[in-house]
Design a protein around this motif. Structure first.
Motif, PDB file in Angstrom:
ATOM      1  N   LYS A   3      26.524  45.451 137.936  1.00  0.00           N
ATOM      2  CA  LYS A   3      27.447  45.019 138.978  1.00  0.00           C
ATOM      3  C   LYS A   3      27.374  43.513 139.217  1.00  0.00           C
ATOM      4  O   LYS A   3      28.381  42.868 139.484  1.00  0.00           O
ATOM      5  N   GLU A   4      26.151  42.930 139.099  1.00  0.00           N
ATOM      6  CA  GLU A   4      26.034  41.491 139.351  1.00  0.00           C
ATOM      7  C   GLU A   4      26.706  40.641 138.276  1.00  0.00           C
ATOM      8  O   GLU A   4      26.929  39.454 138.471  1.00  0.00           O
ATOM      9  N   ASP A   5      27.060  41.253 137.133  1.00  0.00           N
ATOM     10  CA  ASP A   5      27.789  40.543 136.080  1.00  0.00           C
ATOM     11  C   ASP A   5      29.297  40.718 136.233  1.00  0.00           C
ATOM     12  O   ASP A   5      30.071  40.301 135.368  1.00  0.00           O
ATOM     13  N   CYS A   6      29.704  41.370 137.318  1.00  0.00           N
ATOM     14  CA  CYS A   6      31.122  41.695 137.513  1.00  0.00           C
ATOM     15  C   CYS A   6      31.601  41.203 138.873  1.00  0.00           C
ATOM     16  O   CYS A   6      30.811  40.853 139.731  1.00  0.00           O
ATOM     17  N   PHE A   7      32.917  41.218 139.032  1.00  0.00           N
ATOM     18  CA  PHE A   7      33.498  40.924 140.331  1.00  0.00           C
ATOM     19  C   PHE A   7      34.345  42.104 140.780  1.00  0.00           C
ATOM     20  O   PHE A   7      34.885  42.851 139.965  1.00  0.00           O
ATOM     21  N   TYR A   8      34.414  42.281 142.091  1.00  0.00           N
ATOM     22  CA  TYR A   8      35.193  43.363 142.699  1.00  0.00           C
ATOM     23  C   TYR A   8      36.670  43.015 142.583  1.00  0.00           C
ATOM     24  O   TYR A   8      37.091  41.948 143.017  1.00  0.00           O
ATOM     25  N   LEU A   9      37.436  43.909 141.985  1.00  0.00           N
ATOM     26  CA  LEU A   9      38.869  43.654 141.820  1.00  0.00           C
ATOM     27  C   LEU A   9      39.692  44.394 142.861  1.00  0.00           C
ATOM     28  O   LEU A   9      40.734  43.915 143.290  1.00  0.00           O
ATOM     29  N   LEU A  44      31.280  54.662 139.672  1.00  0.00           N
ATOM     30  CA  LEU A  44      31.110  56.101 139.872  1.00  0.00           C
ATOM     31  C   LEU A  44      29.659  56.371 140.247  1.00  0.00           C
ATOM     32  O   LEU A  44      28.761  56.227 139.420  1.00  0.00           O
ATOM     33  N   ARG A  45      29.443  56.673 141.512  1.00  0.00           N
ATOM     34  CA  ARG A  45      28.103  56.960 142.048  1.00  0.00           C
ATOM     35  C   ARG A  45      27.095  55.862 141.697  1.00  0.00           C
ATOM     36  O   ARG A  45      25.984  56.136 141.255  1.00  0.00           O
ATOM     37  N   GLY A  46      27.517  54.612 141.855  1.00  0.00           N
ATOM     38  CA  GLY A  46      26.607  53.483 141.641  1.00  0.00           C
ATOM     39  C   GLY A  46      26.519  52.986 140.213  1.00  0.00           C
ATOM     40  O   GLY A  46      25.834  52.011 139.942  1.00  0.00           O
ATOM     41  N   LYS A  82      39.544  56.310 146.003  1.00  0.00           N
ATOM     42  CA  LYS A  82      38.553  55.515 146.747  1.00  0.00           C
ATOM     43  C   LYS A  82      37.476  54.910 145.845  1.00  0.00           C
ATOM     44  O   LYS A  82      36.490  54.367 146.328  1.00  0.00           O
ATOM     45  N   THR A  83      37.661  54.968 144.540  1.00  0.00           N
ATOM     46  CA  THR A  83      36.717  54.365 143.609  1.00  0.00           C
ATOM     47  C   THR A  83      36.996  52.864 143.525  1.00  0.00           C
ATOM     48  O   THR A  83      38.146  52.434 143.472  1.00  0.00           O
ATOM     49  N   GLU A  84      35.921  52.068 143.503  1.00  0.00           N
ATOM     50  CA  GLU A  84      36.069  50.615 143.406  1.00  0.00           C
ATOM     51  C   GLU A  84      36.222  50.195 141.950  1.00  0.00           C
ATOM     52  O   GLU A  84      35.617  50.783 141.052  1.00  0.00           O
ATOM     53  N   LEU A  85      37.031  49.148 141.740  1.00  0.00           N
ATOM     54  CA  LEU A  85      37.310  48.613 140.412  1.00  0.00           C
ATOM     55  C   LEU A  85      36.588  47.279 140.224  1.00  0.00           C
ATOM     56  O   LEU A  85      36.573  46.445 141.129  1.00  0.00           O
TER      57      LEU A  85
END
Length: 177
Positions: A3-9, A44-46, A82-85
């Motif tokens: 996750k730290e290599d990504c950004f929330y879209l 998906l579940r972290g 409700k899943t985050e991208l």
């Protein structure tokens, strides 16, 4: 992918059709930049799981209509609501001038034109009405509003942000005891 290599879209908000299509609300000022993606990561579940995109198109300006491979039914689509991208950081468009992404300026030194070196930017608090620079000065936390009028220059080469804050603002945090 971490996750730290990504950004929330953005986040999947609802189904679009009975064929497994979904609508995602994007957290961006420029949704058209993300209209032709091949794949995206879903939380998906972290765990970030890659999903391949068969088709996508903008829907009502800030929504992205998505059709994922192997998501072909309403039940498949329901499971993703409700899943985050997320996308890899390298896909973020480069910003210039005084515009910046929050993650890119952590660790920068904050200098005030009148006060001098304030400290090191340790975080950004965006849970309040106005986002705040969280600055560490020898263990003391100093908060400065992220106001365009206060930000004089973002110097990426020297990892410095120059601000000009109202007189006395920084002194509120560093008053002699």
């Amino acid at each position: 992918m971490k996750k730290e290599d990504c950004f929330y879209l953005g986040k999947i908000v609802k189904k679009y059709s009975f064929k497994g299509e979904l609508l995602a609300k994007l957290d961006t000022d420029e949704p058209d930049l993300y209209d032709n993606l091949d794949a995206i990561f879903l939380d998906l579940r972290g765990n970030l799981v890659p999903f391949f995109i068969e088709a996508s198109q903008l829907h009502k300006s800030d929504l992205l209509r998505l059709k994922f491979e192997d998501v072909d039914t309403e039940a498949d689509a329901d499971a993703l609501i409700k899943t985050e991208l997320y996308l890899p950081l390298k896909l973020l468009p480069k910003l210039e001038g005084n515009k910046f992404y929050f993650h890119e300026v952590i660790g920068f030194v904050i200098e005030d034109k009148n006060y001098g070196t304030v400290g090191t930017l340790s975080g950004i608090n965006d849970s309040t009405a106005q986002s705040l620079f969280e600055i560490n000065k020898n263990g003391v936390e100093i908060l400065i509003p992220m106001n365009d009028e206060f930000i004089v220059k973002v110097d990426r080469d020297n990892k410095t942000i120059i601000v000009e804050t109202p007189e006395g603002l920084i002194d509120l945090y560093i008053s002699p005891s």
